[in-house]
Enzyme design. Structure first.
Site, PDB file in Angstrom:
ATOM      1  CE  LYS A  42      -3.786  -2.355   2.324  1.00 24.07           C
ATOM      2  NZ  LYS A  42      -4.516  -2.765   1.121  1.00 24.07           N
ATOM      3  CD  GLU A 142      -0.143  -3.263   3.199  1.00 20.76           C
ATOM      4  OE1 GLU A 142      -0.833  -4.130   2.655  1.00 20.76           O
ATOM      5  OE2 GLU A 142       0.647  -2.547   2.558  1.00 20.76           O
ATOM      6  CG  ASN A 186     -12.086  -0.326   3.192  1.00 15.70           C
ATOM      7  OD1 ASN A 186     -12.453  -0.561   4.344  1.00 15.70           O
ATOM      8  ND2 ASN A 186     -11.375  -1.186   2.495  1.00 15.70           N
ATOM      9  CG  LEU A 223     -18.786   4.886   1.249  1.00 18.16           C
ATOM     10  CD1 LEU A 223     -19.838   5.970   1.126  1.00 18.16           C
ATOM     11  CD2 LEU A 223     -19.144   3.947   2.393  1.00 18.16           C
ATOM     12  N   GLY A 224     -16.154   2.433  -2.172  1.00 15.89           N
ATOM     13  CA  GLY A 224     -16.065   1.703  -3.431  1.00 15.89           C
ATOM     14  C   GLY A 224     -16.928   2.364  -4.491  1.00 15.89           C
ATOM     15  CG  ASP A 259      -3.004   1.258  -2.066  1.00 14.86           C
ATOM     16  OD1 ASP A 259      -3.474   1.380  -0.913  1.00 14.86           O
ATOM     17  OD2 ASP A 259      -2.631   0.169  -2.536  1.00 14.86           O
TER      18      ASP A 259
END
Ligand code: RIB
Length: 305
Positions: A42, A142, A186, A223-224, A259
């Site tokens: 990421k 990460e 997210n 939210l995609g 990202d």
């Protein structure tokens, strides 16, 4: 302080990405259609997205000294990412991610950070000058949490603005959120953090307020395909909503879209764009990225925005 430099503290890994009609269920073997091997992680993806969006960027990360590490080093040279903060760990393996992508571009990922997990607070101290030379920090989960938290502490002490992308989600010390100017979860990460099940924009409004109650300056929940909901403090009940940017082409691969969003958002904020404009800029970049396979290499260049 360099007014424009963005500092990313994160990981680089090599993604092994397999495309099939559907994601395999536990215990199932399926025949896929193709695979790609390419740069991921990421933090590294965000750094490349920043550079392609027109930002000046430095990356602090730890890699091995193997063939996978060369993929990263070649990438940074080509993409103009400052590598003064890279630690090359002798005799260690660079990490990797196993990614499955289905026909709709949705994915599931196992990431093994490898040498990247050996980063510790001493690396951040060793690279302290890079904080002096930057105006904004972008980091995530990460890397070991103590390194994330130490970086945020240092950034705030030195007057940098901070963006925390809490991905993948871990429980963290709640005090840390007071060091965060922009939190960019997210919907899944926002749900885990706030215990509000975020399924739609109203849920995101509620979660956004709870995130701000933790001490975060601004909550930006991605939210995609539903877009982005931004909450500018505890009193911002409605928030700013942006639907996802519609593209004509089909969705090929959503890996790394978050990202790209973070990288473009950091670039916009660092350039002094208004919050509204930076969100639109990032939203568009993320939408453009899903037209291409791969993670880092799917980020659009500024002249494609
Ligand atoms: O966000 C996508 C990234 O997550 C992939 O590139 C993979 O490496 C994991 O880190």
């Amino acid at each position: 302080m360099n007014e424009k430099n963005i500092l990313v503290v994160g990981i680089f890994v090599v993604d092994l990405s397999f495309k099939a009609k559907k994601l395999p269920s536990p215990g199932e073997t399926i025949i896929g259609e193709n695979y790609i091997i390419g740069p991921g992680g990421k933090g590294s993806n965000q750094a490349v997205a920043i550079s392609r969006a027109g930002g000046k960027v430095s990356l602090i990360a730890r890699i091995g000294d193997d063939h996978f590490a060369d993929i990263g080093l070649n990438l940074y040279q080509k993409e103009n990412v400052n590598t003064e903060g890279l630690i090359i760990a002798k005799g260690e393996n660079t990490g990797s991610a196993a990614i499955s992508v289905d026909k709709n571009g949705m994915n599931s990922i196992i990431v093994v950070p490898g040498a990247a997990s050996g980063i510790d607070k001493s690396v951040i101290e060793e690279k302290i000058d890079m904080f002096n030379d930057s105006s904004l920090l972008l980091t995530g989960y990460e890397i070991p949490l103590e390194v994330t938290n130490h970086s945020l502490n240092l950034a705030k002490k030195k007057g940098l603005r901070t963006i925390l992308n809490p991905a993948p989600y871990f429980e963290n010390d709640k005090e840390v959120f007071k060091l965060v100017d922009y939190l960019t979860p997210n919907e899944h990460e926002a749900s885990s953090l706030t215990k509000v099940s975020v399924k739609n924009i109203d849920d995101a409004r509620l979660a956004g307020q709870k995130i701000c109650e933790l001490g975060v300056g601004t909550s930006v929940i991605t939210l995609g395909e539903k877009g982005v909901l931004c909450t500018r403090g505890v009193d911002d009940q409605d928030g700013l909503y942006f639907p996802s940017f519609k593209i004509k082409d089909e969705v090929i691969d959503t890996v790394g879209a978050g990202d790209v969003f973070n990288g473009a958002f950091a670039t916009g904020i660092s350039e002094g764009m208004s919050l509204e404009y930076a969100l639109e800029f990032a939203n568009k970049a993320a939408s453009l990225s899903v037209r291409k396979a791969g993670a880092a290499l799917s980020a659009p260049y500024r002249n494609q925005f």
